[in-house]
Design a protein around this motif. Structure first.
Motif, PDB file in Angstrom:
ATOM      1  N   ALA A   1       0.831  -1.205   0.000  1.00 55.08           N
ATOM      2  CA  ALA A   1       0.000   0.000   0.000  1.00 55.08           C
ATOM      3  C   ALA A   1       0.867   1.257   0.000  1.00 55.08           C
ATOM      4  O   ALA A   1       0.646   2.186  -0.792  1.00 55.08           O
ATOM      5  CB  ALA A   1      -0.942  -0.014   1.202  1.00 55.08           C
ATOM      6  N   VAL A   2       1.853   1.295   0.881  1.00 51.86           N
ATOM      7  CA  VAL A   2       2.703   2.489   0.970  1.00 51.86           C
ATOM      8  C   VAL A   2       3.508   2.674  -0.314  1.00 51.86           C
ATOM      9  O   VAL A   2       3.670   3.796  -0.806  1.00 51.86           O
ATOM     10  CB  VAL A   2       3.633   2.396   2.199  1.00 51.86           C
ATOM     11  CG1 VAL A   2       4.592   3.583   2.241  1.00 51.86           C
ATOM     12  CG2 VAL A   2       2.818   2.352   3.488  1.00 51.86           C
ATOM     13  N   THR A   3       3.990   1.582  -0.881  1.00 46.19           N
ATOM     14  CA  THR A   3       4.756   1.674  -2.129  1.00 46.19           C
ATOM     15  C   THR A   3       3.904   2.229  -3.259  1.00 46.19           C
ATOM     16  O   THR A   3       4.366   3.070  -4.058  1.00 46.19           O
ATOM     17  CB  THR A   3       5.317   0.292  -2.516  1.00 46.19           C
ATOM     18  OG1 THR A   3       6.171  -0.176  -1.475  1.00 46.19           O
ATOM     19  CG2 THR A   3       6.092   0.371  -3.822  1.00 46.19           C
ATOM     20  N   MET A   4       2.647   1.802  -3.345  1.00 46.00           N
ATOM     21  CA  MET A   4       1.770   2.321  -4.412  1.00 46.00           C
ATOM     22  C   MET A   4       1.426   3.789  -4.185  1.00 46.00           C
ATOM     23  O   MET A   4       1.293   4.555  -5.154  1.00 46.00           O
ATOM     24  CB  MET A   4       0.523   1.459  -4.522  1.00 46.00           C
ATOM     25  CG  MET A   4       0.802   0.166  -5.286  1.00 46.00           C
ATOM     26  SD  MET A   4      -0.633  -0.870  -5.554  1.00 46.00           S
ATOM     27  CE  MET A   4      -0.695  -1.746  -3.998  1.00 46.00           C
ATOM     28  N   VAL A   5       1.316   4.211  -2.938  1.00 45.80           N
ATOM     29  CA  VAL A   5       1.120   5.644  -2.661  1.00 45.80           C
ATOM     30  C   VAL A   5       2.346   6.432  -3.127  1.00 45.80           C
ATOM     31  O   VAL A   5       2.218   7.510  -3.732  1.00 45.80           O
ATOM     32  CB  VAL A   5       0.843   5.874  -1.167  1.00 45.80           C
ATOM     33  CG1 VAL A   5       0.897   7.368  -0.834  1.00 45.80           C
ATOM     34  CG2 VAL A   5      -0.517   5.312  -0.774  1.00 45.80           C
ATOM     35  N   ILE A   6       3.533   5.893  -2.859  1.00 45.39           N
ATOM     36  CA  ILE A   6       4.768   6.549  -3.309  1.00 45.39           C
ATOM     37  C   ILE A   6       4.789   6.686  -4.835  1.00 45.39           C
ATOM     38  O   ILE A   6       5.097   7.754  -5.377  1.00 45.39           O
ATOM     39  CB  ILE A   6       5.995   5.747  -2.836  1.00 45.39           C
ATOM     40  CG1 ILE A   6       6.144   5.853  -1.319  1.00 45.39           C
ATOM     41  CG2 ILE A   6       7.272   6.228  -3.531  1.00 45.39           C
ATOM     42  CD1 ILE A   6       7.162   4.896  -0.728  1.00 45.39           C
ATOM     43  N   LEU A   7       4.439   5.606  -5.524  1.00 43.73           N
ATOM     44  CA  LEU A   7       4.412   5.651  -6.999  1.00 43.73           C
ATOM     45  C   LEU A   7       3.371   6.640  -7.500  1.00 43.73           C
ATOM     46  O   LEU A   7       3.586   7.331  -8.505  1.00 43.73           O
ATOM     47  CB  LEU A   7       4.133   4.255  -7.552  1.00 43.73           C
ATOM     48  CG  LEU A   7       5.245   3.219  -7.325  1.00 43.73           C
ATOM     49  CD1 LEU A   7       4.781   1.835  -7.780  1.00 43.73           C
ATOM     50  CD2 LEU A   7       6.518   3.624  -8.059  1.00 43.73           C
TER      51      LEU A   7
ATOM     52  N   SER B   1       0.145  11.194 -13.119  1.00 45.47           N
ATOM     53  CA  SER B   1      -0.819  10.789 -14.147  1.00 45.47           C
ATOM     54  C   SER B   1      -1.452   9.432 -13.840  1.00 45.47           C
ATOM     55  O   SER B   1      -2.550   9.129 -14.303  1.00 45.47           O
ATOM     56  CB  SER B   1      -0.140  10.743 -15.521  1.00 45.47           C
ATOM     57  OG  SER B   1       0.920   9.795 -15.519  1.00 45.47           O
ATOM     58  N   ALA B   2      -0.746   8.620 -13.072  1.00 46.96           N
ATOM     59  CA  ALA B   2      -1.260   7.297 -12.713  1.00 46.96           C
ATOM     60  C   ALA B   2      -1.709   7.235 -11.252  1.00 46.96           C
ATOM     61  O   ALA B   2      -1.967   6.151 -10.729  1.00 46.96           O
ATOM     62  CB  ALA B   2      -0.184   6.240 -12.963  1.00 46.96           C
ATOM     63  N   ALA B   3      -1.831   8.397 -10.616  1.00 43.69           N
ATOM     64  CA  ALA B   3      -2.089   8.423  -9.178  1.00 43.69           C
ATOM     65  C   ALA B   3      -3.421   7.786  -8.809  1.00 43.69           C
ATOM     66  O   ALA B   3      -3.517   7.048  -7.822  1.00 43.69           O
ATOM     67  CB  ALA B   3      -2.038   9.872  -8.665  1.00 43.69           C
ATOM     68  N   GLN B   4      -4.449   8.054  -9.609  1.00 46.27           N
ATOM     69  CA  GLN B   4      -5.780   7.569  -9.224  1.00 46.27           C
ATOM     70  C   GLN B   4      -5.863   6.036  -9.161  1.00 46.27           C
ATOM     71  O   GLN B   4      -6.258   5.477  -8.134  1.00 46.27           O
ATOM     72  CB  GLN B   4      -6.829   8.142 -10.181  1.00 46.27           C
ATOM     73  CG  GLN B   4      -8.253   8.115  -9.649  1.00 46.27           C
ATOM     74  CD  GLN B   4      -8.953   6.784  -9.915  1.00 46.27           C
ATOM     75  OE1 GLN B   4      -8.591   6.088 -10.875  1.00 46.27           O
ATOM     76  NE2 GLN B   4      -9.933   6.431  -9.099  1.00 46.27           N
ATOM     77  N   PRO B   5      -5.461   5.314 -10.219  1.00 47.80           N
ATOM     78  CA  PRO B   5      -5.510   3.854 -10.109  1.00 47.80           C
ATOM     79  C   PRO B   5      -4.548   3.299  -9.070  1.00 47.80           C
ATOM     80  O   PRO B   5      -4.844   2.292  -8.401  1.00 47.80           O
ATOM     81  CB  PRO B   5      -5.144   3.368 -11.519  1.00 47.80           C
ATOM     82  CG  PRO B   5      -4.493   4.519 -12.182  1.00 47.80           C
ATOM     83  CD  PRO B   5      -5.089   5.734 -11.584  1.00 47.80           C
TER      84      PRO B   5
END
Length: 215
Positions: free
Chosen positions: A157-163, A169-173
């Motif tokens: 979860a934290v890694t995807m928030v970082i990405l 541009s890819a923040a929402q998904p």
């Protein structure tokens, strides 16, 4: 003259040892408050509330999760449960600092109102915690397997928030995926709560938490 001469209610002479925290299980508080804070964060990430309303989770993560995980930390320390105290202290620190980040950036307490600066502050915050959670997950491999599974989902979860911060541009998904991971480890957290609740009330140690992955 003997002790009997003073009667049963007499105060003993000299300093006496006081025992504090004689029993109980700090997980009984620490786990459900961890879940409730995670639930509001997960729901916010998947879009139940607009991104601008994210600071609305602060009352739960600060006044419930961070506060009562701090209480669980103290309780565990009094029982001599160093690892439990460490885990709860780390998560209490995460939730309290997340509340500070959300409030501070929303009200420009830190003088970083510019969008780019705010993003870099968020990136630094989540990377730092991701590193700590990675090594915590390694330590927790010696615990029943449900606990490292929770940490793996926390890391994801934290890694995807970082990405999502790094690639707007890819923040929402990415945030939705992060929220799904958060809700998944909430489910595992309640699994643990059912187990410790059963034990605390004199029942069997079920549901099972799984074997340790590392002996």
């Amino acid at each position: 003259m003997t002790e009997a001469d003073f009667g049963a209610g007499a105060e003993p002479v000299g300093p006496q040892e006081v025992q504090v925290g004689a029993g109980g299980d700090p997980l009984m508080i620490g786990i459900p408050v961890f879940v409730v804070g995670s639930l509001v964060l997960g729901m916010a990430l998947i879009g139940v509330v607009p991104a601008a309303a994210l600071p609305g989770i602060v009352p739960v993560i600060l006044a419930a999760t961070a506060l009562f995980q701090t209480i669980s930390t103290v309780w565990a320390a009094l029982l001599g449960q160093g690892m439990v105290a460490c885990i709860f202290a780390l998560f209490a620190g995460f939730w309290a600092s997340l509340a500070g980040l959300l409030l501070g950036l929303t009200h420009n307490w830190y003088g970083v109102a510019a969008t780019q600066s705010a993003s870099q502050i968020q990136l630094m915050f989540f990377i730092a915690w991701d590193v700590v959670f990675f090594f915590l997950a390694l330590v927790m491999l010696r615990l029943p397997s449900v606990y490292p599974a929770i940490l793996v989902l926390v890391l994801a979860a934290v890694t995807m928030v970082i990405l999502g911060i790094e690639f707007p541009s890819a923040a929402q998904p990415l945030n939705v995926a992060a929220g799904a991971c958060v809700l998944a480890f909430c489910g595992l957290g309640m699994w643990v709560f059912l187990h410790i609740g059963s034990v605390a009330l004199g029942g069997p140690p079920r549901p099972a938490l799984g074997p340790a992955l590392l002996k």
